[in-house]
Design a protein around this motif. Structure first.
Motif, PDB file in Angstrom:
ATOM      1  N   GLN A  70       0.822  -1.208   0.000  1.00  0.00           N
ATOM      2  CA  GLN A  70       0.000   0.000   0.000  1.00  0.00           C
ATOM      3  C   GLN A  70       0.860   1.264   0.000  1.00  0.00           C
ATOM      4  O   GLN A  70       0.551   2.236  -0.686  1.00  0.00           O
ATOM      5  CB  GLN A  70      -0.919   0.003   1.225  1.00  0.00           C
ATOM      6  N   ILE A  71       1.948   1.225   0.753  1.00  0.00           N
ATOM      7  CA  ILE A  71       2.789   2.417   0.859  1.00  0.00           C
ATOM      8  C   ILE A  71       3.421   2.768  -0.490  1.00  0.00           C
ATOM      9  O   ILE A  71       3.618   3.954  -0.816  1.00  0.00           O
ATOM     10  CB  ILE A  71       3.871   2.234   1.938  1.00  0.00           C
ATOM     11  N   ARG A  97       2.012   2.048  -3.491  1.00  0.00           N
ATOM     12  CA  ARG A  97       0.936   2.589  -4.322  1.00  0.00           C
ATOM     13  C   ARG A  97       0.617   4.026  -3.917  1.00  0.00           C
ATOM     14  O   ARG A  97       0.419   4.896  -4.776  1.00  0.00           O
ATOM     15  CB  ARG A  97      -0.322   1.712  -4.206  1.00  0.00           C
ATOM     16  N   ASP A  98       0.587   4.284  -2.612  1.00  0.00           N
ATOM     17  CA  ASP A  98       0.327   5.647  -2.138  1.00  0.00           C
ATOM     18  C   ASP A  98       1.417   6.602  -2.605  1.00  0.00           C
ATOM     19  O   ASP A  98       1.141   7.748  -2.989  1.00  0.00           O
ATOM     20  CB  ASP A  98       0.236   5.675  -0.611  1.00  0.00           C
ATOM     21  N   LYS A 103       0.956   7.313  -6.331  1.00  0.00           N
ATOM     22  CA  LYS A 103      -0.186   8.213  -6.523  1.00  0.00           C
ATOM     23  C   LYS A 103       0.189   9.644  -6.153  1.00  0.00           C
ATOM     24  O   LYS A 103      -0.210  10.601  -6.838  1.00  0.00           O
ATOM     25  CB  LYS A 103      -1.380   7.734  -5.695  1.00  0.00           C
ATOM     26  N   ALA A 104       0.966   9.789  -5.087  1.00  0.00           N
ATOM     27  CA  ALA A 104       1.391  11.130  -4.680  1.00  0.00           C
ATOM     28  C   ALA A 104       2.310  11.747  -5.732  1.00  0.00           C
ATOM     29  O   ALA A 104       2.198  12.938  -6.048  1.00  0.00           O
ATOM     30  CB  ALA A 104       2.102  11.062  -3.329  1.00  0.00           C
ATOM     31  N   SER A 117       0.165  12.776  -8.755  1.00  0.00           N
ATOM     32  CA  SER A 117      -1.068  13.530  -8.477  1.00  0.00           C
ATOM     33  C   SER A 117      -1.158  14.842  -9.251  1.00  0.00           C
ATOM     34  O   SER A 117      -2.258  15.265  -9.639  1.00  0.00           O
ATOM     35  CB  SER A 117      -1.186  13.810  -6.970  1.00  0.00           C
ATOM     36  N   GLU A 140      -6.252   0.701  -8.630  1.00  0.00           N
ATOM     37  CA  GLU A 140      -5.083   0.062  -8.038  1.00  0.00           C
ATOM     38  C   GLU A 140      -5.453  -1.328  -7.556  1.00  0.00           C
ATOM     39  O   GLU A 140      -6.628  -1.618  -7.287  1.00  0.00           O
ATOM     40  CB  GLU A 140      -4.536   0.897  -6.882  1.00  0.00           C
ATOM     41  N   GLN A 188      -3.654  -5.026  -5.410  1.00  0.00           N
ATOM     42  CA  GLN A 188      -2.509  -5.592  -4.706  1.00  0.00           C
ATOM     43  C   GLN A 188      -2.179  -7.011  -5.169  1.00  0.00           C
ATOM     44  O   GLN A 188      -1.178  -7.581  -4.749  1.00  0.00           O
ATOM     45  CB  GLN A 188      -2.771  -5.588  -3.201  1.00  0.00           C
TER      46      GLN A 188
END
Length: 219
Positions: free
Chosen positions: A13-14, A16-17, A20-21, A24, A34, A36
């Motif tokens: 998750q980290i 993917r986050d 995305k950041a 953005s 997204e 997993q």
């Protein structure tokens, strides 16, 4: 111009986050989904089809390489950009054989990630310099060239251009090439430009793809 629709597939998750950041505020790129693992990803494909998939190799249930093989057959219009910490020769070539359109290490910059997404979307393919170097180095092990390049596909080159081509695909830098051939660096650059022009290529990455396509490099 419409936005490039991107789906992220990574089991962390980290990560993917973070992606995305990074993306953005990138004009022309939109993250539409997204996943997993493979099950989530293929379930999402039934609802929406992305233009580009950012795909990790190491995933639970099914690897990114296995996913790529399925996409190549069932969803050939989707462009696959591998984003992985695994950059060894075996992983890179297995990904290429599976049909990926680009390959980046996970320590890539935001600018290169954006560039790669745009390039694979346009159908050009994209390899980071480190990945391109991995491909080029494999040439030394499996090249079909002798002292002079004999492949029919490169007979348009002069003997000197053939010499320089060998050095280029071995990843040897211009100053070293110049020293070995007792010519100036500018002359090396001129010959390299001529090689690219004659083979109708744009850069060293295109030369990598040319080498793969014409079986100068064995996959």
């Amino acid at each position: 111009m419409s936005e490039i629709k991107v789906v992220l597939v990574d089991d962390h998750q980290i990560v993917r986050d973070g992606i995305k950041a990074l993306l953005s505020n990138s004009l022309g790129i939109k993250i539409i989904g997204e996943a997993q693992n493979a099950n989530e990803f293929f379930a999402d494909l039934k609802k929406q089809i992305p233009d580009v998939v950012l795909l990790d190799i190491s995933l639970p249930m099914m690897s990114g390489i296995e996913i790529s093989k399925i996409l190549k057959t069932d969803y050939p219009k989707i462009k696959i950009l591998m984003l992985s910490m695994y950059t060894s020769e075996d992983f890179v070539f297995n990904a290429l054989k599976a049909g990926v359109h680009g390959y980046l290490p996970k320590n890539t910059t935001r600018d290169e990630l954006v560039l790669a997404i745009n390039e694979v979307f346009k159908g050009n393919g994209y390899f980071s310099k480190s990945i391109a170097d991995t491909i080029l180095k494999s040439y030394v092990k499996s090249a079909k060239f002798g002292n002079n390049v004999s492949s029919d596909t490169v007979k348009v080159l002069t003997n000197r251009e053939q010499e320089i081509l060998r050095y280029v695909v071995e990843g040897i830098k211009n100053p070293t090439i110049a020293s070995r051939l007792s010519i100036s660096i500018r002359t090396v650059e001129t010959h390299k430009a001529s090689i690219l022009k004659k083979l109708e290529l744009k850069n060293t990455v295109d030369l990598v793809k040319f080498a793969i396509k014409n079986k100068i490099i064995e996959l």
